[in-house]
Structure formats: C-alpha cells, structure tokens
Write a protein that holds these residues in place. Structure first.
Motif, mmCIF file in Angstrom:
data_model
loop_
_atom_site.group_PDB
_atom_site.id
_atom_site.type_symbol
_atom_site.label_atom_id
_atom_site.label_comp_id
_atom_site.label_asym_id
_atom_site.label_seq_id
_atom_site.Cartn_x
_atom_site.Cartn_y
_atom_site.Cartn_z
ATOM 1 N N LEU A 621 0.818 -1.211 0.000
ATOM 2 C CA LEU A 621 0.000 0.000 0.000
ATOM 3 C C LEU A 621 0.847 1.255 0.000
ATOM 4 O O LEU A 621 0.471 2.274 -0.592
ATOM 5 N N PHE A 622 2.004 1.242 0.682
ATOM 6 C CA PHE A 622 2.789 2.472 0.795
ATOM 7 C C PHE A 622 3.393 2.920 -0.529
ATOM 8 O O PHE A 622 3.833 4.055 -0.654
ATOM 9 N N TYR A 625 0.675 5.260 -1.293
ATOM 10 C CA TYR A 625 0.259 6.144 -0.202
ATOM 11 C C TYR A 625 1.410 6.332 0.783
ATOM 12 O O TYR A 625 1.344 5.943 1.950
ATOM 13 N N ASP A 628 0.945 7.845 4.321
ATOM 14 C CA ASP A 628 0.111 7.128 5.285
ATOM 15 C C ASP A 628 1.002 6.154 6.054
ATOM 16 O O ASP A 628 1.267 5.031 5.614
ATOM 17 N N THR A 631 0.534 2.271 6.611
ATOM 18 C CA THR A 631 0.657 1.277 5.543
ATOM 19 C C THR A 631 1.975 0.512 5.593
ATOM 20 O O THR A 631 2.065 -0.601 5.058
ATOM 21 N N HIS A 659 -7.048 -1.914 6.997
ATOM 22 C CA HIS A 659 -6.663 -0.510 6.893
ATOM 23 C C HIS A 659 -7.012 -0.006 5.500
ATOM 24 O O HIS A 659 -6.578 -0.579 4.489
ATOM 25 N N PRO A 661 -6.545 3.026 2.985
ATOM 26 C CA PRO A 661 -5.717 4.222 2.789
ATOM 27 C C PRO A 661 -6.546 5.401 2.279
ATOM 28 O O PRO A 661 -7.759 5.265 2.027
ATOM 29 N N GLY A 676 -11.107 6.787 3.380
ATOM 30 C CA GLY A 676 -9.858 6.583 4.106
ATOM 31 C C GLY A 676 -9.090 7.882 4.280
ATOM 32 O O GLY A 676 -9.431 8.903 3.661
ATOM 33 N N PRO A 677 -8.082 7.869 5.149
ATOM 34 C CA PRO A 677 -7.573 6.682 5.839
ATOM 35 C C PRO A 677 -8.398 6.343 7.086
ATOM 36 O O PRO A 677 -8.778 7.229 7.848
ATOM 37 N N ASP A 679 -9.108 2.684 9.896
ATOM 38 C CA ASP A 679 -8.990 1.267 10.231
ATOM 39 C C ASP A 679 -10.375 0.704 10.498
ATOM 40 O O ASP A 679 -11.112 1.215 11.356
#
Length: 710
Positions: A621-622, A625, A628, A631, A659, A661, A676-677, A679
């Motif tokens: 994910l990072f 994003y 964030d 992630t 999670h 994002p 998002g973001p 949880d």
C-alpha cells in the motif's frame, strides 16, 4: 518436482569483486530506467543526473551537500572523522546511518584479513575533494593497514567504493547500518530466518524479523537481489557477483549488515529519494524492465494445475488422468495439466517409467479434455541414468573445478548427478533435442524447469563465467512454453527476462499462507512483477491443507497476477495424508478462480504496464500512499494495480482489521463506500467472502465493479 528438497542445499557462485552491473551494461541487459527521473548505472560509475555539490570540512567531520533538482530532494552526506561513521540526511533529518567504526564492533568498513581476524576502519586521517569524488583515507585496527574510501555523489544517489591498503590482505569486506535510522526496511526477496523462512515465514518489513542468509548469490536457489530500500526513502545496492552473508537483527540486534565473502573491495550505492517507491524505480533503472512477459494471457486468466502437491512422486498415469478428469467434470477452470517429478525412468533419462504404460494415450486424453499437457524436467543427470555415460563421454556435462578432466558431481535430493553444460553448444543442442523429441513423440506442450543451471563446485565452460549461466538458462527456457510455472532466475539484470516467478515451497498451514503473501510482496518489490505463490494450499511435503486454508489461499491468489494450483478442492491423497473436501469447498474454490478470470482484462493491463515501466502488479500500500504511515508494516493487504485493494482473511477466523488508505473506496463485501484513511476493526468476512475494495473515480473503477459484482 516442486522445490521441496532443493532449498536445503543452496547453490552458490563465488565471484570476484567486479560489479555485476558493469557486466550487465556490457552485455546490453541493463537499460535506462523508465521512472520519473533519469537513472543510471550505479555500479559502473555513470550515476543519475548531476547536481551541485558543496564540500565542507570541519575539525570533526566532512560534509557533502547535494542540492535539490526539479525531480530530486537533495541530501547531505555527513562523515564523522572519529569515530568513522556516515550519516545521510534529507531536509536536515537522518534517513540512513552506518554503525560507528569502533574496535571490536561491526563497523561501516570492516574486513577480514588473510590471518582470519576481523578489523575495521576507525577514523578519517585524510580527506580530499577532487573531480566530483571525495577521497578518504581511514585508519584501521589492522596494524600497518588503511582503507581507501571514495564517495561519488549524484543527484539521487552516491556511490561508495573502498579497499584495504597496506600489510593486511583483505579476504572479505563488510558494511553495517543502524536499522532504526531508516525506519522500516524492505527488499532482498526471499528471506532466510530461524522462524522458518523462506518456507513458513517471510518478515515484512524485513526489520520485523531476524534474517540471516549466509549464501546469498546469483546462483543461490532463493530469489534474492543485492538491493534494499527503506521507509525513509533511502536504499542500498551492492554491485557484486560474490557470495554475500546478509544479516538483519541477527549478528547484532538493530544492525543490518552485508559481507562479500570472497572479495577484497566493496562497490555499493546509497539511493536518496523522497519515497520508498522512488528508490525502487531507481533500482529498476539499473536492472532494466521486463522485455516481455513469458506467459500468454490465458495463463494469467486461469490456473495451472501441477501434480506435485496432489501426488508428489507417487503420480502415475491412472492417478494423473483421474485427477484431471475430476477437475474437468467439476468444471474447475484451468489451462494446463502439468505432471511434476515422478515420471522419469531415471533422473536425466527422458523416458517414462513403468507407472506410465502409454504416455501418448495419456497426453491425448488430457488434450481431449481441453487442457495443454506439460511435464517436469531437470538438467541434472543422475549417475545411474542411461544418459549419464553418454553425456559424460561426449563432454556434455559441467566439469569438476578440482579435476577438469572429469564431470562435476553434485548431490541433490534425488541422488548424485552431473549437470548439462549449457555453455557447450553441442550439449545444449543435445538437451534441447531431447525436449523437442518429448514434444513430438508424446504431445508435450511445455515444461517446468527445475533445479539450477550451474553449481559452484563446477568449472564454467571456457570463455564463460558462472554468471553467464543465468543468461544461458534464460535462453533455454525462452524456447519453450513454461505454462505459468515460470523459472527461478534472479540477480541484478534478470528482471529483463520477464519470467513468471514462482515461490519456493510453502507449508500447508495458516502461517505458510501468510508467508506466501508477504513473499510475493518481497519478490515484486525487487523487480519481478509476474509473481505467484507456491501451489495453492502449499507443497512442502506435509499433510494436505484443511478446507479453510485451501479456500482462503485460493481467494487470496485470485487477487494476485497468477494462480498456481495442485491440491484439488475435491480431495487430496498423497504420501503425507489424505483430505476429502465437501461440495462447498469445490464451489468456493471455483468461485475464486472465476473471480480471477473476470479480473483478467484488468490484470493483463497491469502486465502491459509492468513491461513498459517495471511497475509491480502486486504491491504494498505504501507505494501509492507514502504519507500514510500506517501502511508500512502491513503484510496482509496489497494493491493489485492502482485501483483494487485486497485484504483477504489469512487466519482461522471470520474477522480481521482492514486498513483503508486515503481515498474513496467501495467495500465489495459490505456494499458501502469507505472514506480513508481509516482502520476497519472487527471487519467480518465468512468463508464465502473475500474482503476487497475498489478505488472510486478511476478509469478502472467500472471494470472492477463489474468483475467483482456479487
């Protein structure tokens, strides 16, 4: 066979100190990066775009200040004179730092002497800035010896080359970094840990585990790369063909280190970017992007069915046909029935054993069901095979390094063997001719190539190096349909071949499923986008998977580039146990396969993108994003392309935390939009449900919503 026995005996190449990247450029394998900045060849001296660099020196430090450009952030390299230490800063903040050069510790420039003792550089005794390079002279703990250390900066990276001068002859060289200085760490590929990696464990991020690979090299069995990148937008690339000893939190807690076990000089590059993804793109600029994908569209759309986990070596003509017929009659999709290890009369003889009385009739029956037919092969010829004497007499086998007048003999899980020497044109033609004869005689459509193409105990063919056997193996495999099984070729530059990459064998339990997911992320983010897990349900020679593991594994794999199947959802019976499944298992497994099929046009677009740019298809994910922070430690979610987020259940439960994002995401299971973001704790998904989210407002949103419509 699948690789259940092989990883326990790793295959190494002991190379010299020359950078592998320079060799790649010379051979035309490395190409300019296609990322947002112009990359270059870090290991060969031609680096990224030039920027203004200011040299400063004070009583206790030396400093290189590299100015920002339109596409790079700028950075500072701060060299502490005593104790010797290199700190990389961006915007005044530490983003990577070596350990201190202290006697008896793991220093930033350590070396083993010919006496077998370790020494380290401790302080800077001289510094000179000339022609774009900072030349340092370092005192060491070895009497009468110094280290000559050079730092050459460019806009987005700096290169470090160093060697030992004086009385001590270095036999190994090593560098060490403080893990916490860079946030979380990624890269390397398949890891080795005391907790079971690479079979039942894969730390993600790497710093979440204790990693130690003492045999990391171009011909290692594992898919590894001499490349690491970090949460804070820095990275390391080591230009080498040598065997490496790599440690994260193992030799010393909180320290990452790498040793070249057969070299007297180090050539490494530090990347400095804004994000981890930018560092990945820099490395792809060195390796080159895939020239193509070796798998056609149908192999992305439907599973390959390989016999290994279903039968292991107990496969027979009757059992293979019954297995294929049951899958066909149950209408579980698949493009190929591939027979793994267990068919050869001897290893290295291309003749069927007595379990297969009519191979051509077997092939014809498989074709009549609408499948392609494939078989497992190896270049390793056992000494009891009929072909061994013929190949040895004709000089077709790799020679022993100790006695070049005799074939090199290697031990593997099936006995003692010689290896066909692919650098010998006559040997290669003979081996290829055997495979073509199998195709023509028995209607074999393709092959699964297993074992390595070289062993370090052998001598390469005259005029060749050990590293050449990666290219030779790739050329061999490219002549045949690999049927979605791919091939395990790796190291800087191998990304250009575009093979599907299959993981090393996994266990059949929940922890192995989680390891398989994390390992796909690890392989994807060192430049191999066409990834698949081990066979769905695992294949490490354990009791067959439970119903829930098999179903959840299939659901996870349906949201990956390819599906690699073996254990039938109707039931498994092999030497390690039997497991019968119910109709719901068949239905849920088939539903996962059909979901994957509906996603095929989207996946094919990602394949084309990967060929253009080296972009991972399955990515953390990072990557998308980076701001964030939540992630970075996530190991059980991923992006497929940019618009689909997978969050399957990977444990014996029906709840998990997801999670989400930044952005507006459509929750397919609960049919709602999530902003998002955020949880989502206690997210529910029973065995029939796979948590998946579609990013709204993209050009792919409509396609994905239609494909995932319940």
């Amino acid at each position: 066979m699948a690789e259940s026995g092989m990883p326990r005996r790793r295959f190494l190449i002991v190379g010299g100190a020359a950078g592998v990247s320079g060799a790649l450029l010379a051979s035309g394998q490395a190409v300019a990066r296609s990322g947002p900045r112009t990359g270059g060849q870090a290991g060969n001296g031609a680096t990224g775009p030039q920027a203004h660099t200011r040299f400063e020196q004070s009583g206790d430090s030396v400093r290189l200040v590299v100015s920002a450009t339109a596409s790079t952030p700028g950075y500072t390299v701060l060299v502490a004179k005593s104790r010797f230490r290199i700190t990389t800063l961006r915007d005044g903040k530490v983003v990577l730092q070596t350990t201190d050069g202290v006697s008896g510790s793991s220093g930033p420039a350590a070396f083993q002497t010919d006496a077998g003792t370790w020494a380290t550089a401790t302080s800077v005794t001289g510094a000179q800035w000339r022609d774009g390079t900072l030349a340092l002279t370092l005192a060491t703990t070895a009497p009468g010896s110094t280290v000559t250390y050079r730092i050459t900066p460019a806009a987005d990276r700096y290169r470090m080359t160093w060697s030992v001068q004086g009385q001590a002859a270095a036999t190994q060289v090593a560098a060490h970094y403080l893990v916490d200085s860079a946030g979380h760490w990624y890269g390397q590929g398949e890891a080795v840990t005391a907790a079971g990696a690479p079979y039942t464990d894969q730390p993600w991020p790497l710093d979440s585990g204790t990693v130690r690979d003492t045999a990391m090299a171009p011909a290692e069995y594992l898919i590894t790369e001499p490349f690491w990148f970090t949460q804070r937008g820095t990275g390391l690339f080591v230009a080498t063909e040598d065997v490496m000893d790599v440690s994260m939190n193992d030799v010393q807690q909180g320290v990452f280190g790498y040793t070249l076990t057969g070299s007297a000089a180090m050539d490494a590059t530090v990347f400095v970017e804004r994000t981890a993804r930018d560092v990945y793109e820099n490395y792809v600029g060195i390796t080159g992007t895939p020239a193509k994908s070796d798998a056609p569209a149908v192999q992305y759309a439907e599973p390959l069915w390989n016999s290994w986990a279903q039968f292991y070596t107990d496969v027979s003509q009757d059992s293979l046909l019954a297995w294929a017929k049951s899958l066909h009659d149950a209408e579980v999709p698949g493009h190929t029935i591939q027979m793994d290890d267990g068919w050869m009369s001897h290893y290295g003889d291309f003749t069927f054993n007595s379990k297969f009385p009519s191979p051509k009739a077997m092939s014809d029956e498989i074709h009549a069901m609408g499948y392609d037919f494939g078989i497992w092969v190896t270049l390793w010829i056992n000494t009891d095979a009929d072909n061994f004497g013929y190949a040895a007499d004709h000089g077709y086998l790799l020679k022993s390094k100790d006695d070049p007048t005799t074939p090199g003999l290697v031990t593997w899980w099936n006995g003692t063997a010689g290896i066909v020497d692919l650098a010998n044109p006559d040997a290669r033609a003979w081996y290829v001719g055997n495979l073509q004869s199998l195709q023509q005689t028995y209607g074999v459509d393709g092959f699964k190539f297993d074992t390595r193409f070289y062993d370090e105990t052998c001598a390469p063919y005259p005029g060749h190096t050990a590293l050449d056997y990666l290219a030779l193996g790739a050329e061999l495999c490219d002549q045949f349909d690999l049927q979605g099984a791919g091939v395990r070729i790796h190291w800087t530059g191998s990304q250009t071949y575009g093979f599907v990459t299959r993981q090393v064998d996994k266990g059949t339990d929940w922890v192995s499923l989680r390891a398989a997911v994390a390992q796909n992320l690890a392989i994807s983010t060192v430049g191999y986008p066409f990834v698949e897990t081990d066979m769905i349900g695992g294949s490490l020679g354990e009791a067959p998977p439970t119903k829930d593991v098999l179903v959840r594994w299939a659901q996870a794999a349906s949201l990956m580039p390819l599906m690699y199947s073996s254990s039938s959802p109707l039931g498994v019976s092999n030497a390690y146990g039997s497991q019968q499944y119910d109709q719901q298992t068949v239905d849920l497994y088939t539903a996962a396969v059909r979901t994957h099929g509906r996603l095929a046009p989207y996946i094919e677009a990602q394949v084309e993108r990967a060929v253009r740019s080296g972009e991972p298809i399955m990515k953390p994910l990072f990557f998308n994003y980076p701001e964030d922070d939540a992630t970075y430690p996530i190991a059980d979610q991923w992006l497929l392309g940019d618009s689909l987020m997978a969050a399957p259940v990977l444990a014996d439960q029906t709840r998990r935390t997801v999670h989400v994002p930044p952005g507006h995401w459509y929750d397919v299971v609960h049919q709602r939009t999530v902003h998002g973001p955020v949880d989502l704790t206690g997210y529910t998904a029973d065995l029939s449900q796979t948590p998946v989210f579609v990013l709204l407002g993209t050009q792919d949103t409509g396609t994905l919503m239609s494909a995932l419509k319940r």
